[in-house]
Design an enzyme around this catalytic site. Structure first.
Site, mmCIF file in Angstrom:
data_model
loop_
_atom_site.group_PDB
_atom_site.id
_atom_site.type_symbol
_atom_site.label_atom_id
_atom_site.label_comp_id
_atom_site.label_asym_id
_atom_site.label_seq_id
_atom_site.Cartn_x
_atom_site.Cartn_y
_atom_site.Cartn_z
ATOM 1 N N LYS A 208 0.822 -1.215 0.000
ATOM 2 C CA LYS A 208 0.000 0.000 0.000
ATOM 3 C C LYS A 208 0.853 1.261 0.000
ATOM 4 O O LYS A 208 2.010 1.253 0.379
ATOM 5 C CB LYS A 208 -0.991 -0.036 1.170
ATOM 6 N N ARG A 248 -3.234 -10.179 5.060
ATOM 7 C CA ARG A 248 -3.604 -10.337 3.645
ATOM 8 C C ARG A 248 -2.477 -9.765 2.799
ATOM 9 O O ARG A 248 -2.217 -8.554 2.870
ATOM 10 C CB ARG A 248 -4.925 -9.583 3.417
HETATM 11 N N1 PMM Z 1 -7.299 -3.938 0.794
HETATM 12 C C1 PMM Z 1 -7.567 -3.991 -0.526
HETATM 13 C C2 PMM Z 1 -8.528 -4.875 -1.022
HETATM 14 N N2 PMM Z 1 -9.213 -5.695 -0.196
HETATM 15 N N3 PMM Z 1 -9.633 -6.503 1.967
HETATM 16 C C3 PMM Z 1 -9.388 -6.456 3.289
HETATM 17 N N4 PMM Z 1 -10.078 -7.270 4.120
HETATM 18 N N5 PMM Z 1 -8.470 -5.618 3.825
HETATM 19 C C4 PMM Z 1 -7.738 -4.754 3.062
HETATM 20 O O1 PMM Z 1 -6.923 -4.003 3.619
HETATM 21 C C5 PMM Z 1 -7.982 -4.760 1.647
HETATM 22 C C6 PMM Z 1 -8.946 -5.668 1.134
HETATM 23 C C7 PMM Z 1 -6.813 -3.110 -1.477
HETATM 24 O O2 PMM Z 1 -5.603 -3.686 -1.857
HETATM 25 P P1 PMM Z 1 -5.351 -4.581 -3.219
HETATM 26 O O3 PMM Z 1 -5.825 -3.749 -4.377
HETATM 27 O O4 PMM Z 1 -3.895 -4.803 -3.228
HETATM 28 O O5 PMM Z 1 -6.106 -5.864 -3.125
#
Ligand code: PMM
Length: 268
Positions: A208, A248
């Site tokens: 991020k 995650r």
């Molecule tokens: N961040 C993203 C997408 N989904 N889900 C959860 N539970 N927590 C998060 O911090 C989160 C998520 C955005 O990041 P990405 O585009 O790299 O998936």
């Protein structure tokens, strides 16, 4: 030990891996690799939540994710569905997903919580204050960690009224959602406020922007990505220390190693 969720974004526009896994065969192969590397769950998403991303019609979202969810579930791989849309959540659980991951905690789609309640799936409730196009305008806090915890507590109550028992709820502080860089660090530093609510806690810091800024690793070259994955492994290990039940991440290996080292330290 803290579990690792491997990220599988089936989108043309996610900020770090957009476009790479649009072909279901490529997506399924990547998920298999993440699983073999130690991911307990594969988190499948068909809509980017990056700042300024356009909403995807539910039909298109489902076209992207459902074949992959079904293939992974058939192979016995635990799947979570990363979606803001109740119809997509229900369809994905029918296709075999065990967990619904809603970064908005049911706020983006008012039908989400009751729909999830009926499926019997577990649910990730993320801290969220509004759609990504104007979420930074909503990043106004006095004590951010405490406010995140109290707003999550309200969403747990909403989930309970919709029929979702507390044991089915996983909380996520929503790193990067309606929070500035400094506020993300404050939320992580104060993670115990969320852990104290008594639910499983999932933390997502992977690649991020606040990490990229902290280590000055911008750009999409392999070197910058590797540095962001290393920084992610460190934040994930610190989150584990602070009581996270799962993290995650995109790069499972780096985080797996960081968690193993932390566990060795703590277990000595
Ligand atoms: N961040 C993203 C997408 N989904 N889900 C959860 N539970 N927590 C998060 O911090 C989160 C998520 C955005 O990041 P990405 O585009 O790299 O998936």
């Amino acid at each position: 030990m803290t579990a690792i969720w491997g990220i599988l974004n089936i989108t043309p526009d996610s900020f770090s891996d957009g476009g790479r896994y649009l072909d279901p065969e490529v997506a399924i192969a990547h998920a298999g690799r993440l699983r073999a590397q130690g991911a307990a769950v594969i988190d499948v998403g068909g809509e980017s939540t990056r700042p300024g991303a356009e909403r995807v019609p539910a039909v298109e979202e489902q076209r992207r994710v459902l074949p992959v969810v079904e293939a992974l579930a058939t192979a016995g791989i635990p799947v979570s569905i990363d979606t803001l849309n109740a119809d997509t959540a229900v369809a994905a659980v029918r296709a075999g997903a065990r967990i619904v991951n809603d970064v908005s905690g049911g706020l983006a789609d008012e039908r989400m919580l009751s729909a999830v309640a009926e499926t019997g799936a577990d649910v990730v409730i993320g801290h969220w204050r509004g759609p990504s196009d104007d979420m930074y305008a909503r990043a106004q806090y006095v004590r951010v960690a405490r406010e995140v915890a109290s707003e999550l507590h309200e969403r747990v109550a909403a989930a309970a009224s919709a029929g979702i028992a507390p044991a089915r709820v996983i909380l996520d502080p929503g790193v990067g959602f309606a929070k500035s860089g400094a506020q993300n660090w404050e939320v992580l530093r104060g993670l115990d406020e969320v852990v104290a609510l008594g639910h499983r806690v999932l933390v997502g810091t992977s690649r991020k922007r606040f990490l990229t800024e902290t280590i000055a690793a911008t750009g999409s070259g392999a070197d910058a990505v590797a540095r962001r994955d290393l920084a992610t492994a460190v934040t994930s290990a610190l989150a584990a220390r602070a009581g996270a039940w799962a993290v995650r991440v995109h790069d499972v290996v780096a985080t797996r190693d960081a968690l193993a080292v932390t566990a060795a330290w703590d277990g000595a």
